[in-house]
Design a protein around this motif. Structure first.
Motif, PDB file in Angstrom:
ATOM      1  N   GLY A  88       3.379  69.899 -15.416  1.00 49.30           N
ATOM      2  CA  GLY A  88       5.004  69.015 -15.368  1.00 49.30           C
ATOM      3  C   GLY A  88       5.715  69.086 -16.724  1.00 49.30           C
ATOM      4  O   GLY A  88       5.296  69.778 -17.543  1.00 49.30           O
ATOM      5  N   THR A  89       6.568  68.144 -16.820  1.00 46.58           N
ATOM      6  CA  THR A  89       7.348  68.087 -18.096  1.00 46.58           C
ATOM      7  C   THR A  89       6.985  66.765 -18.726  1.00 46.58           C
ATOM      8  O   THR A  89       7.386  66.945 -19.957  1.00 46.58           O
ATOM      9  CB  THR A  89       8.778  68.145 -17.613  1.00 46.58           C
ATOM     10  OG1 THR A  89       9.084  67.076 -16.786  1.00 46.58           O
ATOM     11  CG2 THR A  89       9.219  69.295 -16.902  1.00 46.58           C
ATOM     12  N   VAL A  90       6.390  65.848 -18.215  1.00 43.42           N
ATOM     13  CA  VAL A  90       5.992  64.633 -18.848  1.00 43.42           C
ATOM     14  C   VAL A  90       4.780  64.116 -18.295  1.00 43.42           C
ATOM     15  O   VAL A  90       4.357  64.307 -17.064  1.00 43.42           O
ATOM     16  CB  VAL A  90       7.182  63.463 -18.518  1.00 43.42           C
ATOM     17  CG1 VAL A  90       6.753  62.143 -19.002  1.00 43.42           C
ATOM     18  CG2 VAL A  90       8.355  63.800 -18.990  1.00 43.42           C
ATOM     19  N   LEU A  91       3.934  63.684 -19.087  1.00 47.41           N
ATOM     20  CA  LEU A  91       2.571  62.841 -18.946  1.00 47.41           C
ATOM     21  C   LEU A  91       2.899  61.316 -18.915  1.00 47.41           C
ATOM     22  O   LEU A  91       3.384  60.985 -20.159  1.00 47.41           O
ATOM     23  CB  LEU A  91       1.498  63.275 -19.854  1.00 47.41           C
ATOM     24  CG  LEU A  91       0.142  62.669 -19.510  1.00 47.41           C
ATOM     25  CD1 LEU A  91      -0.202  62.916 -18.436  1.00 47.41           C
ATOM     26  CD2 LEU A  91      -0.892  63.064 -20.692  1.00 47.41           C
ATOM     27  N   ARG A  92       2.685  60.694 -17.921  1.00 49.86           N
ATOM     28  CA  ARG A  92       2.907  59.206 -17.792  1.00 49.86           C
ATOM     29  C   ARG A  92       1.492  58.618 -17.780  1.00 49.86           C
ATOM     30  O   ARG A  92       0.760  58.873 -16.773  1.00 49.86           O
ATOM     31  CB  ARG A  92       3.863  58.889 -16.681  1.00 49.86           C
ATOM     32  CG  ARG A  92       3.977  57.427 -16.824  1.00 49.86           C
ATOM     33  CD  ARG A  92       5.049  57.229 -15.739  1.00 49.86           C
ATOM     34  NE  ARG A  92       5.580  55.704 -15.606  1.00 49.86           N
ATOM     35  CZ  ARG A  92       6.318  55.162 -16.203  1.00 49.86           C
ATOM     36  NH1 ARG A  92       7.090  55.607 -17.162  1.00 49.86           N
ATOM     37  NH2 ARG A  92       6.778  53.861 -15.840  1.00 49.86           N
ATOM     38  N   ALA A  93       1.071  57.942 -18.636  1.00 48.84           N
ATOM     39  CA  ALA A  93      -0.141  56.952 -18.503  1.00 48.84           C
ATOM     40  C   ALA A  93       0.199  55.465 -18.201  1.00 48.84           C
ATOM     41  O   ALA A  93       0.651  55.043 -18.915  1.00 48.84           O
ATOM     42  CB  ALA A  93      -1.111  57.038 -19.615  1.00 48.84           C
ATOM     43  N   GLU A  94      -0.153  55.070 -17.109  1.00 49.62           N
ATOM     44  CA  GLU A  94       0.006  53.644 -16.547  1.00 49.62           C
ATOM     45  C   GLU A  94      -1.226  52.752 -16.648  1.00 49.62           C
ATOM     46  O   GLU A  94      -2.029  52.983 -15.805  1.00 49.62           O
ATOM     47  CB  GLU A  94       0.765  53.551 -15.370  1.00 49.62           C
ATOM     48  CG  GLU A  94       1.983  54.338 -15.118  1.00 49.62           C
ATOM     49  CD  GLU A  94       2.884  54.508 -13.740  1.00 49.62           C
ATOM     50  OE1 GLU A  94       2.152  53.609 -12.959  1.00 49.62           O
ATOM     51  OE2 GLU A  94       3.819  55.107 -13.873  1.00 49.62           O
ATOM     52  N   ALA A  95      -1.412  51.821 -17.640  1.00 52.82           N
ATOM     53  CA  ALA A  95      -2.488  50.954 -17.954  1.00 52.82           C
ATOM     54  C   ALA A  95      -2.269  49.546 -17.535  1.00 52.82           C
ATOM     55  O   ALA A  95      -1.356  49.131 -17.569  1.00 52.82           O
ATOM     56  CB  ALA A  95      -3.369  51.199 -19.186  1.00 52.82           C
ATOM     57  N   THR A  96      -3.330  49.024 -16.735  1.00 53.98           N
ATOM     58  CA  THR A  96      -3.192  47.444 -16.593  1.00 53.98           C
ATOM     59  C   THR A  96      -4.619  46.994 -16.811  1.00 53.98           C
ATOM     60  O   THR A  96      -5.652  47.537 -16.607  1.00 53.98           O
ATOM     61  CB  THR A  96      -2.965  47.274 -15.020  1.00 53.98           C
ATOM     62  OG1 THR A  96      -4.036  47.802 -13.966  1.00 53.98           O
ATOM     63  CG2 THR A  96      -1.534  47.721 -14.488  1.00 53.98           C
ATOM     64  N   VAL A  97      -4.626  45.695 -17.100  1.00 47.96           N
ATOM     65  CA  VAL A  97      -5.789  44.865 -17.476  1.00 47.96           C
ATOM     66  C   VAL A  97      -6.506  44.584 -16.179  1.00 47.96           C
ATOM     67  O   VAL A  97      -5.728  43.951 -15.315  1.00 47.96           O
ATOM     68  CB  VAL A  97      -5.504  43.697 -18.296  1.00 47.96           C
ATOM     69  CG1 VAL A  97      -6.700  42.799 -18.312  1.00 47.96           C
ATOM     70  CG2 VAL A  97      -4.844  44.061 -19.564  1.00 47.96           C
ATOM     71  N   VAL A  98      -7.720  44.704 -16.014  1.00 50.29           N
ATOM     72  CA  VAL A  98      -8.356  44.284 -14.536  1.00 50.29           C
ATOM     73  C   VAL A  98      -9.160  42.925 -14.932  1.00 50.29           C
ATOM     74  O   VAL A  98      -9.192  42.071 -14.239  1.00 50.29           O
ATOM     75  CB  VAL A  98      -9.351  45.304 -14.361  1.00 50.29           C
ATOM     76  CG1 VAL A  98     -10.449  44.908 -13.175  1.00 50.29           C
ATOM     77  CG2 VAL A  98      -8.769  46.835 -14.085  1.00 50.29           C
ATOM     78  N   GLN A  99      -9.705  42.756 -16.184  1.00 49.89           N
ATOM     79  CA  GLN A  99     -10.286  41.516 -16.635  1.00 49.89           C
ATOM     80  C   GLN A  99     -10.438  41.278 -17.967  1.00 49.89           C
ATOM     81  O   GLN A  99     -10.374  42.367 -18.756  1.00 49.89           O
ATOM     82  CB  GLN A  99     -11.863  41.488 -16.033  1.00 49.89           C
ATOM     83  CG  GLN A  99     -12.739  40.360 -16.227  1.00 49.89           C
ATOM     84  CD  GLN A  99     -13.152  40.012 -17.504  1.00 49.89           C
ATOM     85  OE1 GLN A  99     -13.479  40.980 -18.132  1.00 49.89           O
ATOM     86  NE2 GLN A  99     -13.573  38.861 -17.814  1.00 49.89           N
ATOM     87  N   ALA A 100     -10.239  40.082 -18.363  1.00 50.18           N
ATOM     88  CA  ALA A 100     -10.160  39.763 -19.816  1.00 50.18           C
ATOM     89  C   ALA A 100     -10.822  38.517 -20.275  1.00 50.18           C
ATOM     90  O   ALA A 100     -10.848  37.632 -19.277  1.00 50.18           O
ATOM     91  CB  ALA A 100      -8.693  40.005 -20.452  1.00 50.18           C
ATOM     92  N   SER A 101     -11.692  38.618 -21.288  1.00 51.97           N
ATOM     93  CA  SER A 101     -12.096  37.304 -21.906  1.00 51.97           C
ATOM     94  C   SER A 101     -11.575  37.013 -23.332  1.00 51.97           C
ATOM     95  O   SER A 101     -10.445  37.710 -23.700  1.00 51.97           O
ATOM     96  CB  SER A 101     -13.777  37.435 -22.156  1.00 51.97           C
ATOM     97  OG  SER A 101     -13.964  38.627 -22.998  1.00 51.97           O
TER      98      SER A 101
END
Length: 139
Positions: A88-101
């Motif tokens: 493609g022309t752009v790589l997009r990385a979408e990250a979210t927190v699942v659990q945090a201490s």
């Protein structure tokens, strides 16, 4: 921490600058990184190199963790599954927190390639964690 802070942190990473990565979203347990797909980032078959996808997942996961833990983080580990060849022309990385201490956050990241018409294709999925960096101990 806000989007400007995240952008400054990314700009302080020489490898991220080399790749031309940029932070597009940052906050509330979520971070999105993008980079333009260039010919020098492709492998021998013409697809985006898996190492570039791994870089994007690693950094997006840690930036997402930073939204809940603050900036003094290191990646603890991550795994990535390549689902389809990335093109493609752009790589997009979408990250979210699942659990945090208080000292560790586990995050999930979906990686998409976007073509010239704006169509997205899920090409990889990753999961990993980041931990607060411990101060160096003397001696």
């Amino acid at each position: 921490m806000n989007l400007d802070f995240a952008r400054a942190a990314l700009a302080a990473q020489p490898f991220s600058v080399l790749l031309g990565a940029r932070v597009e979203e940052f906050g509330d347990g979520r971070a999105v990184l993008e980079l333009d797909v260039r010919d020098d980032l492709r492998q021998q078959n013409g697809y985006l190199h898996g190492g570039v996808l791994a870089y994007a997942a690693d950094n997006a996961l840690t930036f997402a963790a930073g939204t809940v833990l603050g900036p003094q983080l290191l990646t603890s580990g991550f795994s990535i599954d390549y689902l389809v060849p990335a093109d493609g022309t752009v790589l997009r990385a979408e990250a979210t927190v699942v659990q945090a201490s208080r000292s560790r956050a586990t995050c999930r990241c979906d990686l998409y390639t976007v073509d010239g018409e704006g169509n997205s294709t899920l090409c990889a999925a990753a999961q990993g964690s980041a931990v607060l960096r411990r101060p160096a101990t003397p001696g």
